[in-house]
Design a protein around this motif. Sequence first.
Motif, PDB file in Angstrom:
ATOM      1  N   ASP A  55     -42.735 -21.688 -22.436  1.00  0.00           N
ATOM      2  CA  ASP A  55     -42.256 -21.664 -23.813  1.00  0.00           C
ATOM      3  C   ASP A  55     -41.903 -20.228 -24.208  1.00  0.00           C
ATOM      4  O   ASP A  55     -41.049 -19.599 -23.600  1.00  0.00           O
ATOM      5  N   SER A  56     -42.585 -19.681 -25.207  1.00  0.00           N
ATOM      6  CA  SER A  56     -42.283 -18.317 -25.657  1.00  0.00           C
ATOM      7  C   SER A  56     -43.226 -17.285 -25.054  1.00  0.00           C
ATOM      8  O   SER A  56     -43.147 -16.102 -25.406  1.00  0.00           O
ATOM      9  N   ASN A  57     -44.088 -17.699 -24.145  1.00  0.00           N
ATOM     10  CA  ASN A  57     -45.085 -16.786 -23.581  1.00  0.00           C
ATOM     11  C   ASN A  57     -44.517 -16.029 -22.383  1.00  0.00           C
ATOM     12  O   ASN A  57     -44.993 -16.151 -21.253  1.00  0.00           O
ATOM     13  N   ILE A  58     -43.483 -15.248 -22.656  1.00  0.00           N
ATOM     14  CA  ILE A  58     -42.761 -14.489 -21.633  1.00  0.00           C
ATOM     15  C   ILE A  58     -42.714 -13.029 -22.074  1.00  0.00           C
ATOM     16  O   ILE A  58     -42.258 -12.712 -23.175  1.00  0.00           O
ATOM     17  N   PHE A  59     -43.172 -12.142 -21.202  1.00  0.00           N
ATOM     18  CA  PHE A  59     -43.279 -10.722 -21.531  1.00  0.00           C
ATOM     19  C   PHE A  59     -42.546  -9.906 -20.463  1.00  0.00           C
ATOM     20  O   PHE A  59     -42.860  -9.990 -19.281  1.00  0.00           O
ATOM     21  N   SER A  60     -41.563  -9.138 -20.902  1.00  0.00           N
ATOM     22  CA  SER A  60     -40.708  -8.364 -20.001  1.00  0.00           C
ATOM     23  C   SER A  60     -40.927  -6.869 -20.184  1.00  0.00           C
ATOM     24  O   SER A  60     -40.983  -6.375 -21.318  1.00  0.00           O
ATOM     25  N   CYS A  61     -41.024  -6.165 -19.070  1.00  0.00           N
ATOM     26  CA  CYS A  61     -41.131  -4.705 -19.128  1.00  0.00           C
ATOM     27  C   CYS A  61     -39.947  -4.087 -19.859  1.00  0.00           C
ATOM     28  O   CYS A  61     -40.084  -3.036 -20.492  1.00  0.00           O
ATOM     29  N   TYR A  62     -38.784  -4.721 -19.779  1.00  0.00           N
ATOM     30  CA  TYR A  62     -37.588  -4.173 -20.424  1.00  0.00           C
ATOM     31  C   TYR A  62     -37.753  -4.116 -21.931  1.00  0.00           C
ATOM     32  O   TYR A  62     -37.209  -3.230 -22.591  1.00  0.00           O
ATOM     33  N   THR A  63     -38.497  -5.054 -22.485  1.00  0.00           N
ATOM     34  CA  THR A  63     -38.670  -5.095 -23.933  1.00  0.00           C
ATOM     35  C   THR A  63     -39.400  -3.863 -24.445  1.00  0.00           C
ATOM     36  O   THR A  63     -39.075  -3.322 -25.511  1.00  0.00           O
ATOM     37  N   ILE A  64     -40.380  -3.401 -23.685  1.00  0.00           N
ATOM     38  CA  ILE A  64     -41.181  -2.252 -24.114  1.00  0.00           C
ATOM     39  C   ILE A  64     -40.828  -0.977 -23.344  1.00  0.00           C
ATOM     40  O   ILE A  64     -41.388   0.092 -23.628  1.00  0.00           O
ATOM     41  N   GLN A  65     -39.902  -1.097 -22.374  1.00  0.00           N
ATOM     42  CA  GLN A  65     -39.447   0.057 -21.584  1.00  0.00           C
ATOM     43  C   GLN A  65     -40.610   0.758 -20.878  1.00  0.00           C
ATOM     44  O   GLN A  65     -40.668   1.983 -20.806  1.00  0.00           O
ATOM     45  N   LYS A  66     -41.524  -0.024 -20.359  1.00  0.00           N
ATOM     46  CA  LYS A  66     -42.637   0.464 -19.555  1.00  0.00           C
ATOM     47  C   LYS A  66     -42.753  -0.426 -18.328  1.00  0.00           C
ATOM     48  O   LYS A  66     -42.779  -1.651 -18.456  1.00  0.00           O
TER      49      LYS A  66
ATOM     50  N   SER B 128     -51.705  -9.655 -22.987  1.00  0.00           N
ATOM     51  CA  SER B 128     -53.055 -10.108 -23.333  1.00  0.00           C
ATOM     52  C   SER B 128     -53.303 -10.034 -24.834  1.00  0.00           C
ATOM     53  O   SER B 128     -53.876 -10.953 -25.428  1.00  0.00           O
ATOM     54  N   GLU B 129     -52.847  -8.954 -25.463  1.00  0.00           N
ATOM     55  CA  GLU B 129     -53.043  -8.809 -26.909  1.00  0.00           C
ATOM     56  C   GLU B 129     -52.298  -9.897 -27.668  1.00  0.00           C
ATOM     57  O   GLU B 129     -52.830 -10.497 -28.617  1.00  0.00           O
ATOM     58  N   THR B 130     -51.056 -10.160 -27.259  1.00  0.00           N
ATOM     59  CA  THR B 130     -50.256 -11.181 -27.931  1.00  0.00           C
ATOM     60  C   THR B 130     -50.857 -12.573 -27.748  1.00  0.00           C
ATOM     61  O   THR B 130     -50.836 -13.399 -28.665  1.00  0.00           O
TER      62      THR B 130
END
Length: 211
Positions: A128-139, A151-153
């Motif tokens: 669903d929406s539980n997708i986390f990309s390094c590009y979003t935070i540039q790290k 983990s925080e989200t």
Amino acid sequence: MSKYKCIIFDCDGVLVDSETIGGGVLVDMANSLGANLKFENTNKLFKGKSLEDCMGIISKEVSKPLPSSFELEYREKSFKAFKEGIQPINGIAEVLKKLKVPFCVASSGPESKIRLNLELTGLLPFFDSNIFSCYTIQKWKPEPDVFLWASETMGFKPNECLVIEDSISGVRAANAGGFDVFGYAEHDYNNELRFEATKTFNHMEELLGFL
């Protein structure tokens, strides 16, 4: 009962069998610029590395800066290759169906790539929406930021989460963030994961038993 309240999966090489495909595109493009890379060395060269790092390796091989269009060309060619040949990691769908705790994916790739590959392999509805990309935070891994953000989200502390990784940079990122990390070692060609992961396993069906 498992001590883990949330599972954080890497994407490439853990959920989807994409690294050989993407690496093959990189080898093709590198060789067209004058490199002499071997397809059988694809995973040893590029596995777990950011595209920027992969481009750096290729630039060194050809002894010149890469064309400014290289990244865009790679995205276009790799997306086409993924659509033609990508498969889920064997057994992963059964694992996701049986998990009794929340889970998500945290990957070095752009979110568009993560979503494409999960959709092509039939795994997108699990996340669903539980997708986390390094590009979003540039790290990028081996920095732990993408796992800490995930983990925080998701609402958990690092010591309540388990990361599943298949690359040494991902394992080191998880360790740096204070997470336990299980190394999926079926394609650990450099035999690195067992020295730094909390635990290693070679087949996805083993994971549920560990949990």
